[in-house]
Design a protein around this motif. Structure first.
Motif, PDB file in Angstrom:
ATOM      1  N   SER A 189      -4.739  -9.600   2.061  1.00 50.40           N
ATOM      2  CA  SER A 189      -5.306  -8.278   1.822  1.00 50.40           C
ATOM      3  C   SER A 189      -4.872  -7.725   0.469  1.00 50.40           C
ATOM      4  O   SER A 189      -5.655  -7.095  -0.241  1.00 50.40           O
ATOM      5  CB  SER A 189      -4.889  -7.305   2.926  1.00 50.40           C
ATOM      6  N   LEU A 190      -3.622  -7.977   0.101  1.00 50.94           N
ATOM      7  CA  LEU A 190      -3.131  -7.489  -1.180  1.00 50.94           C
ATOM      8  C   LEU A 190      -3.809  -8.218  -2.330  1.00 50.94           C
ATOM      9  O   LEU A 190      -4.070  -7.630  -3.387  1.00 50.94           O
ATOM     10  CB  LEU A 190      -1.611  -7.662  -1.261  1.00 50.94           C
ATOM     11  N   ILE A 218      -8.499   4.333  -6.451  1.00 55.37           N
ATOM     12  CA  ILE A 218      -8.885   2.921  -6.339  1.00 55.37           C
ATOM     13  C   ILE A 218     -10.404   2.791  -6.395  1.00 55.37           C
ATOM     14  O   ILE A 218     -10.943   1.889  -7.053  1.00 55.37           O
ATOM     15  CB  ILE A 218      -8.336   2.323  -5.027  1.00 55.37           C
ATOM     16  N   ALA A 220     -12.252  -6.145  -3.894  1.00 55.71           N
ATOM     17  CA  ALA A 220     -12.105  -5.303  -2.724  1.00 55.71           C
ATOM     18  C   ALA A 220     -13.369  -4.474  -2.522  1.00 55.71           C
ATOM     19  O   ALA A 220     -14.065  -4.144  -3.468  1.00 55.71           O
ATOM     20  CB  ALA A 220     -10.912  -4.345  -2.928  1.00 55.71           C
ATOM     21  N   ASP A 267      -2.480   0.409  -3.868  1.00 58.13           N
ATOM     22  CA  ASP A 267      -2.865   0.065  -2.503  1.00 58.13           C
ATOM     23  C   ASP A 267      -1.661   0.091  -1.566  1.00 58.13           C
ATOM     24  O   ASP A 267      -1.750   0.597  -0.441  1.00 58.13           O
ATOM     25  CB  ASP A 267      -3.517  -1.313  -2.478  1.00 58.13           C
ATOM     26  N   TYR A 310     -12.104  -0.942   2.637  1.00 57.03           N
ATOM     27  CA  TYR A 310     -10.908  -1.787   2.743  1.00 57.03           C
ATOM     28  C   TYR A 310      -9.706  -1.010   3.229  1.00 57.03           C
ATOM     29  O   TYR A 310      -9.462   0.090   2.794  1.00 57.03           O
ATOM     30  CB  TYR A 310     -10.575  -2.420   1.391  1.00 57.03           C
ATOM     31  N   ARG A 311      -8.991  -1.523   4.063  1.00 62.94           N
ATOM     32  CA  ARG A 311      -7.632  -1.406   4.491  1.00 62.94           C
ATOM     33  C   ARG A 311      -7.441  -0.946   5.910  1.00 62.94           C
ATOM     34  O   ARG A 311      -7.272   0.229   6.191  1.00 62.94           O
ATOM     35  CB  ARG A 311      -6.803  -0.509   3.577  1.00 62.94           C
ATOM     36  N   ARG A 342      -6.743   6.514  -2.543  1.00 64.55           N
ATOM     37  CA  ARG A 342      -7.927   5.679  -2.305  1.00 64.55           C
ATOM     38  C   ARG A 342      -9.066   6.066  -3.256  1.00 64.55           C
ATOM     39  O   ARG A 342      -9.843   5.204  -3.685  1.00 64.55           O
ATOM     40  CB  ARG A 342      -8.391   5.836  -0.858  1.00 64.55           C
ATOM     41  N   SER A 372      -1.136   2.530   1.651  1.00 66.92           N
ATOM     42  CA  SER A 372      -0.955   1.874   2.949  1.00 66.92           C
ATOM     43  C   SER A 372       0.359   2.281   3.602  1.00 66.92           C
ATOM     44  O   SER A 372       0.440   2.443   4.830  1.00 66.92           O
ATOM     45  CB  SER A 372      -1.001   0.347   2.780  1.00 66.92           C
ATOM     46  N   ALA A 410      -7.015  -6.497  -2.806  1.00 71.26           N
ATOM     47  CA  ALA A 410      -6.823  -5.194  -3.449  1.00 71.26           C
ATOM     48  C   ALA A 410      -6.593  -5.316  -4.943  1.00 71.26           C
ATOM     49  O   ALA A 410      -6.887  -4.389  -5.699  1.00 71.26           O
ATOM     50  CB  ALA A 410      -5.638  -4.479  -2.805  1.00 71.26           C
ATOM     51  N   VAL A 427       0.252  -4.486   5.106  1.00 68.09           N
ATOM     52  CA  VAL A 427      -0.648  -5.176   4.181  1.00 68.09           C
ATOM     53  C   VAL A 427      -0.236  -6.644   4.114  1.00 68.09           C
ATOM     54  O   VAL A 427       0.888  -6.968   3.719  1.00 68.09           O
ATOM     55  CB  VAL A 427      -0.589  -4.553   2.767  1.00 68.09           C
ATOM     56  N   ASP A 469      -3.112  -1.978  -9.502  1.00 66.84           N
ATOM     57  CA  ASP A 469      -3.998  -1.931  -8.340  1.00 66.84           C
ATOM     58  C   ASP A 469      -3.224  -2.204  -7.059  1.00 66.84           C
ATOM     59  O   ASP A 469      -3.439  -1.546  -6.029  1.00 66.84           O
ATOM     60  CB  ASP A 469      -5.136  -2.949  -8.490  1.00 66.84           C
TER      61      ASP A 469
END
Length: 309
Positions: free
Chosen positions: A245-246, A205, A171, A230, A176-177, A202, A234, A249, A241, A226
């Motif tokens: 995308s996951l 992360i 990621a 996320d 990201y997101r 975040r 989110s 992450a 998500v 992780d």
């Protein structure tokens, strides 16, 4: 038609790509399978049960693939009807589509797999019933950890023979997101407003990804945590998500991430729902119970001035 009566177990390959068919056949041989050409496979699939039934079917769903969707759907239906392993070979660009096609089934998804990952998936398919029994006895988490370690070891060995590093999916810790285009659904839980700022999650992360700038990422690999971080951020942000995308992450190879997503979904920690704007995509969210637990745990962890990693 070639005679496969003396071949056991038999793998059907559904692809329009002769090059991939050759690669899969070689990998299948390493895992103890005999691969059938795609045309013979689909010819035999037109009957209720061939003289030599397959133990697994592998379907090609990749960007640029010319495999007919109806052939893939037919193969998936056949695998489900006869309770045999169904494996999907895909890439990141079509991962969401492949996952949506496999939704509700026991399909195994391989995402731009290293040979070691593909060999493992085919080897696991041979002992499919035994694995199911062990999972029912509550051993699935330890089996997954062991299998991930074996795949990672094989990947490292393979990396020694080439200049580039093995392919994981990382990621971008800062950017990201965002919500996928066309999203019109809310994921936030009804009731009291969240008590944790998503920016603090975040930051956790981001710090986790910073470690990998100094040390090998596998030293700290914890894809379940992780993904939970996320998904919690989110949900607070009211952003959906997708499966792809996951996987990003999780900071591990997508095929590994998918196994963890399945495990947590089977345990009721995660929930899947279709994207109302795109039937080819599935969104993943925390279950309400998991969300409450993450709020409580993160509230305790973030009580200090220094964010934990």
């Amino acid at each position: 038609m070639e005679d496969y009566s003396n071949s056991s177990p038999l793998l059907w390959i559904v692809t329009a790509d002769a090059a991939l068919e050759s690669i899969v056949a070689e990998i299948a041989a390493l895992a103890g399978w005999r691969a059938a050409p795609r045309l013979a496979a689909m010819d035999e699939a037109s009957t209720s049960m061939p003289a030599t039934p397959p133990r697994a079917i592998l379907a090609d769903i990749r960007s640029g693939s010319e495999t007919e969707p109806r052939e893939i759907a037919k193969a998936a239906e056949y695998a489900g009807r006869h309770d045999i392993a169904f494996i999907v070979w895909t890439d990141m660009r079509r991962l969401d589509e492949a996952d949506a096609l496999a939704d509700g089934s026991d399909a195994a998804l391989l995402v731009d797999p290293e040979p070691a990952e593909a060999v493992y998936a085919l080897t696991r398919a041979r002992s499919r019933q035994g694995n199911r029994a062990r999972e029912k006895r509550g051993e699935s988490r330890e089996l997954m950890r062991l299998s991930d370690e074996l795949v990672e070891m094989a990947r490292r060995v393979a990396a020694l023979t080439r200049d580039d590093e093995g392919g994981g999916v990382r990621a971008d810790p800062l950017s990201y997101r965002g919500a996928p285009p066309g999203h019109d659904g809310a994921l936030g839980a009804a009731g009291a407003a969240p008590t944790i700022a998503p920016e603090r999650i975040r930051e956790m992360i981001r710090l986790r990804r910073m470690r990998e700038d100094e040390f090998a990422s596998d030293l700290f690999a914890d894809p379940a945590w992780d993904m939970l971080l996320d998904l919690t951020a989110s949900r607070i942000e009211d952003k959906p998500v997708s499966v792809s995308s996951l996987c990003i992450a999780s900071a591990v190879p997508a095929t590994t991430a998918l196994r963890w997503i399945k495990l947590m979904t089977d345990r009721g920690m995660l929930e899947r729902r279709a994207d109302s704007a795109d039937a080819r995509r599935i969104f993943i969210d925390l279950s309400d119970e998991t969300y409450v637990r993450m709020q409580r745990l993160l509230g305790q962890m973030l009580a200090g001035q220094t964010p934990p990693v």
